[in-house]
Design an enzyme around this catalytic site. Structure first.
Site, mmCIF file in Angstrom:
data_model
loop_
_atom_site.group_PDB
_atom_site.id
_atom_site.type_symbol
_atom_site.label_atom_id
_atom_site.label_comp_id
_atom_site.label_asym_id
_atom_site.label_seq_id
_atom_site.Cartn_x
_atom_site.Cartn_y
_atom_site.Cartn_z
ATOM 1 N N ASP A 266 0.692 -1.466 0.043
ATOM 2 C CA ASP A 266 0.189 -0.154 -0.004
ATOM 3 C C ASP A 266 0.859 0.926 -0.332
ATOM 4 O O ASP A 266 1.825 1.385 -0.622
ATOM 5 C CB ASP A 266 -1.234 0.137 1.382
ATOM 6 C CG ASP A 266 -1.568 1.318 1.114
ATOM 7 O OD1 ASP A 266 -2.970 1.038 0.405
ATOM 8 O OD2 ASP A 266 -1.655 2.040 1.894
ATOM 9 N N HIS B 9 -7.333 -6.901 -0.305
ATOM 10 C CA HIS B 9 -6.022 -5.568 -0.403
ATOM 11 C C HIS B 9 -4.759 -6.605 0.339
ATOM 12 O O HIS B 9 -3.611 -5.845 0.048
ATOM 13 C CB HIS B 9 -6.663 -4.974 0.244
ATOM 14 C CG HIS B 9 -5.470 -3.566 0.119
ATOM 15 N ND1 HIS B 9 -4.653 -3.092 -1.245
ATOM 16 C CD2 HIS B 9 -4.764 -2.627 1.526
ATOM 17 C CE1 HIS B 9 -4.049 -1.738 -0.240
ATOM 18 N NE2 HIS B 9 -3.993 -1.557 1.368
#
Length: 307
Positions: A122, A288
């Protein structure tokens, strides 16, 4: 185990979340202080978390990696227990270029001056992109987790992306709008953010959520988080545009969750082939955060690449 220049390293004891790792506060030559966990033995490997986590996100894979590598896991400036410096009108303080320099200075403080491998998730992977461009002699190989390049994602923004990644447009609003709204109920915002991205129930245990929330309740971290995203929408794009002719020269492995937004909206490998010379990509059976959702599958993929 104390490594590096002890004058600038304050030992904080054993990690309560990651067995075999020791916490330190490391003061860099630019004045930033980074909290980091270090463990293992071997070639250096940096793991860099994303938003809204801290270094504890690596808890499920760090002990296995430490059998082969010296694993260094910082909290990004502004996040976790690292310092949260004041920003500036251009948001340069929270640019990925400044954050990338932090990693170089950290490794120098710890005595690792001959290069390292890198894994970023991320926001950490976005720092890794700048790190690999600005310090090609230091970054031996990189793994970026569940991102396409920032400029690419903004350029291709449509209703679906803006709906799923609403915080990319909410957090960049002028201060103190997002900071004030989130601070009214940080636990609610944090839970909605994490549960919306992770597709594996129970991947973030209650005690880990509590650790993330401990940090997220700090008004200074909320300010820093917003500055991180404001930088991504302004000064980072300017830096990317100025360097659009550059390519990452070291090997790059892109991972993404096949159940997540990035994997569903982008040809992830193709987006990175526009930014790097040597790219391979692998989809993971998760949302994610593969390091939390499918750690064993992730280790099976990354170990051969890192070795």
């Amino acid at each position: 185990m104390m490594i590096g220049n002890a004058e600038f390293i304050q030992d904080k004891g054993e990690s309560p979340f990651i067995p075999g790792f020791r916490l330190s506060d490391v003061t860099l030559s630019n004045g930033v202080r980074l909290r980091c966990a270090v463990g293992g033995k071997g070639e250096p490997l940096v793991l860099l978390h994303g938003h809204p986590q801290n270094h504890v996100t690596w808890r499920k894979i760090a002990p296995a990696l430490a059998q082969r590598f010296t694993v260094i896991m910082p909290d990004i400036r502004g996040y976790g227990d690292s310092s949260k410096p004041p920003s500036d009108a251009q948001h340069r303080t929270y640019s990925k270029r400044e954050m990338a320099q932090d990693i170089i200075l950290l490794m120098a403080r710890l005595g690792f001056n001959d290069g390292f491998a890198f894994v970023g998730h991320d926001r950490g992977a976005r720092i890794g992109h700048r790190l690999a461009l600005d310090y090609p002699q230091q970054v031996r190989r990189s793994i970026f987790i569940d991102i396409a390049p920032t400029a690419t994602m903004y350029a291709l923004t449509d209703k679906t992306f803006a709906t799923r990644y609403f915080w990319w447009f909410f957090l960049i609003q002028p201060a103190p709008l997002p900071e004030k709204l989130i601070s009214s109920d940080p636990a609610f915002f944090l839970d909605k953010h994490i549960s919306g991205q992770i597709k594996t129930p129970g991947a973030t245990e209650p005690e880990i959520f509590a650790e993330y929330l401990r940090c997220y309740q700090d008004p200074e971290m909320l300010r820093a988080v917003c500055e991180d995203y404001r930088a991504a929408a302004t000064i980072d794009l300017e830096d990317d545009e100025a360097d659009k002719h550059l390519r990452i020269t070291s090997p790059l492995l892109a991972l993404w969750g096949e159940k997540g937004t990035v994997g569903q909206l982008y040809d992830v490998t193709s987006t990175w082939q526009e930014k790097a010379l040597d790219v391979r990509g692998v989809a993971m059976p998760c949302g994610h955060s593969p390091q939390e959702e499918c750690p064993q599958e992730m280790l099976r993929v990354i170990m051969p690449f890192l070795s």
